[in-house]
Scaffold this active site. Sequence first.
Site, PDB file in Angstrom:
ATOM      1  N   SER A   1      26.175  29.154  82.032  1.00 23.53           N
ATOM      2  CA  SER A   1      26.354  29.451  80.612  1.00 23.53           C
ATOM      3  C   SER A   1      27.343  28.500  79.960  1.00 23.53           C
ATOM      4  O   SER A   1      28.316  28.077  80.579  1.00 23.53           O
ATOM      5  CB  SER A   1      26.851  30.888  80.428  1.00 23.53           C
ATOM      6  OG  SER A   1      27.064  31.117  79.045  1.00 23.53           O
TER       7      SER A   1
ATOM      8  N   LYS B   1      23.632  36.728  84.954  1.00 21.89           N
ATOM      9  CA  LYS B   1      23.393  35.844  83.803  1.00 21.89           C
ATOM     10  C   LYS B   1      22.497  36.512  82.768  1.00 21.89           C
ATOM     11  O   LYS B   1      22.713  36.383  81.565  1.00 21.89           O
ATOM     12  CB  LYS B   1      22.781  34.512  84.263  1.00 21.89           C
ATOM     13  CG  LYS B   1      22.456  33.550  83.116  1.00 21.89           C
ATOM     14  CD  LYS B   1      23.695  33.241  82.297  1.00 21.89           C
ATOM     15  CE  LYS B   1      23.609  32.244  81.190  1.00 21.89           C
ATOM     16  NZ  LYS B   1      22.501  32.063  80.351  1.00 21.89           N
TER      17      LYS B   1
ATOM     18  N   HIS C   1      24.617  38.914  80.938  1.00 19.92           N
ATOM     19  CA  HIS C   1      25.505  38.110  80.084  1.00 19.92           C
ATOM     20  C   HIS C   1      24.789  37.814  78.768  1.00 19.92           C
ATOM     21  O   HIS C   1      25.335  37.973  77.679  1.00 19.92           O
ATOM     22  CB  HIS C   1      25.878  36.801  80.802  1.00 19.92           C
ATOM     23  CG  HIS C   1      26.443  35.735  79.908  1.00 19.92           C
ATOM     24  ND1 HIS C   1      25.653  34.982  79.044  1.00 19.92           N
ATOM     25  CD2 HIS C   1      27.721  35.312  79.696  1.00 19.92           C
ATOM     26  CE1 HIS C   1      26.411  34.146  78.364  1.00 19.92           C
ATOM     27  NE2 HIS C   1      27.676  34.326  78.743  1.00 19.92           N
ATOM     28  N   ASN C   2      23.536  37.382  78.879  1.00 23.13           N
ATOM     29  CA  ASN C   2      22.789  37.048  77.666  1.00 23.13           C
ATOM     30  C   ASN C   2      22.505  38.288  76.816  1.00 23.13           C
ATOM     31  O   ASN C   2      22.528  38.223  75.593  1.00 23.13           O
ATOM     32  CB  ASN C   2      21.478  36.346  78.025  1.00 23.13           C
ATOM     33  CG  ASN C   2      21.707  34.892  78.394  1.00 23.13           C
ATOM     34  OD1 ASN C   2      22.800  34.522  78.798  1.00 23.13           O
ATOM     35  ND2 ASN C   2      20.685  34.075  78.279  1.00 23.13           N
TER      36      ASN C   2
ATOM     37  N   GLU D   1      25.530  38.903  75.010  1.00 20.51           N
ATOM     38  CA  GLU D   1      25.577  37.846  73.968  1.00 20.51           C
ATOM     39  C   GLU D   1      24.746  38.281  72.743  1.00 20.51           C
ATOM     40  O   GLU D   1      25.198  38.154  71.609  1.00 20.51           O
ATOM     41  CB  GLU D   1      25.020  36.566  74.592  1.00 20.51           C
ATOM     42  CG  GLU D   1      24.818  35.377  73.678  1.00 20.51           C
ATOM     43  CD  GLU D   1      24.125  34.217  74.428  1.00 20.51           C
ATOM     44  OE1 GLU D   1      24.632  33.778  75.480  1.00 20.51           O
ATOM     45  OE2 GLU D   1      23.054  33.767  73.967  1.00 20.51           O
TER      46      GLU D   1
HETATM   47  C1  6PG Z   1      24.265  30.503  77.538  1.00 23.24           C
HETATM   48  C2  6PG Z   1      23.210  30.975  76.604  1.00 23.24           C
HETATM   49  C3  6PG Z   1      21.962  30.235  76.843  1.00 23.24           C
HETATM   50  C4  6PG Z   1      21.022  30.365  75.668  1.00 23.24           C
HETATM   51  C5  6PG Z   1      19.982  31.382  75.844  1.00 23.24           C
HETATM   52  C6  6PG Z   1      19.809  32.443  74.810  1.00 23.24           C
HETATM   53  O1  6PG Z   1      24.763  31.357  78.232  1.00 23.24           O
HETATM   54  O2  6PG Z   1      24.572  29.314  77.546  1.00 23.24           O
HETATM   55  O3  6PG Z   1      22.970  32.334  76.748  1.00 23.24           O
HETATM   56  O4  6PG Z   1      21.459  30.604  78.065  1.00 23.24           O
HETATM   57  O5  6PG Z   1      21.609  30.352  74.462  1.00 23.24           O
HETATM   58  O6  6PG Z   1      18.876  30.577  75.933  1.00 23.24           O
HETATM   59  O7  6PG Z   1      18.779  32.094  73.996  1.00 23.24           O
HETATM   60  P1  6PG Z   1      17.888  32.987  73.055  1.00 23.24           P
HETATM   61  O8  6PG Z   1      18.784  33.459  71.963  1.00 23.24           O
HETATM   62  O9  6PG Z   1      16.908  31.951  72.577  1.00 23.24           O
HETATM   63  O10 6PG Z   1      17.249  34.039  73.847  1.00 23.24           O
END
Ligand code: 6PG
Length: 472
Positions: A129, A184, A187-188, A191
């Site tokens: 990430s 991961k 994590h997303n 996010e």
């Molecule tokens: C990271 C991000 C990276 C990316 C994802 C999310 O941890 O560096 O999460 O993996 O930004 O692709 O993307 P989407 O918003 O397109 O699902």
Amino acid sequence: MKKSDIGVVGLGVMGSSLARNAESKGWSVSVYNRSSDKVDSFKQSFEEGRNFQSFKQLKRFVDSLERPRKIILMIKAGKPVDALIEKITPLLNKGDILIDGGNSYYKDTTRRVKKLKEKDIEYLGMGVSGGEIGALKGPSMMPGGSKKAWEESYEILESMAATDFSGKPCVSYLGNEGSGHLVKMVHNGIEYGIMQMLSEVYQILRKGYKLEPKVIGEMFRRFNEGKLESYLVEICEPILKEVDEKTGKPLVDIILDKAGQKGTGRWTARDALEYGVETSMISQAVHARVASAFKKKRLLLSKTYNFGEKNVSPETSLENMIPKLENCLYSAWIVVMDQGLRMIKDIAEEFEWEIDLKEVARVWQGGCIIRAKLLDDVYKNIKNDGLLESKWAEKNVEAGYDDWRDVLVEGLNLSVPTYVLSSGLASLINDVSAQTSANMIQAMRDYFGAHKYERTDSKEGEKFHNDWYEEN
Ligand code: 6PG
């Protein structure tokens, strides 16, 4: 030619940045890409005077590596990874190591770890990430899979990683099989949740308080100097201050309100349901992105529905509102972290993976997209059951509760759809309530379908049915 310490397959933005990162830390690096134009441009831009060897042929790339070979795959998740494994495996020797640094689905990683083990190839699934800059300067890395692969490659990985608050590398062996990619994926998901709640706060101020984007950017800048200090809050300021060259308007006003997604957030929401984990804030963030896509429908209905224009209520002047937003975001941040970390724990238990949540919080302290000052407290206070159980969470969530509620009331008043902030507060209230409304659900299920219920005054698991239709 001297053999290279490590190889990178895939020279997209992330792959070439990771290769340059490793080389800058003193390792010799071989690179390969399927389409040769990327190899040419890498060679031209970065090779001169550096410790790189670039290849257009996979076999020559593999032969250029020191054994046991360590090869990081930075290619599109899904079928391309399987295709590459198929192609590269016959060229490898026993004990060689493949590290998948893409956003692969953790169950695919488990399958690959097992399959390659049969051929004595050590496989690590590693979440990376931090985007392009992170990959170049120091990402957070979340490896899981073959322990042997980790033992052979940790020196290289540690040298490439960002550092945590105490200066240690933000990379750690997180567990076997798909553990790293599970971490991961979540994590997303987190996010997604944080991005959505920041956007909801932005919308309250933009739509409700009619503030100019740059003024909102200034508020986020101040937030970033306090307890909300984090990468995602930090980037709000430059984003909101950016002016569109073509129109001279704030760029954010010109960007179409249809959110994209590549899949990791959706996987998190879907798997949370599959394994019975409540991650409503993450799921709602996915729903908000999905709903944003129906622009035409929204445009049409916005012309026919009219809920009446509401103004900001007198008791929530902007001056009063700003600290409320800060406290609300802080509490909500704790709850979304709790949801994500609990999901990691529950799914890890399902697969008998030993993922240490404390270590996850540590690895997220630097380099990654959700890095934030509060991860220091999360690291220090996380319990095995989750975060909400800690005294730290209790104190902070309680302190922000009234402000969170006031923000939602104002959000509703101003017709701002607060998908994540609303569901977060509902989830929090539920989690700290001894009594929910589920008794009523059980009664209805039993009424129409004789699905039975448990009683408060009987043994756990004992089921009852009431004869609802009996005449009195
Ligand atoms: C990271 C991000 C990276 C990316 C994802 C999310 O941890 O560096 O999460 O993996 O930004 O692709 O993307 P989407 O918003 O397109 O699902």
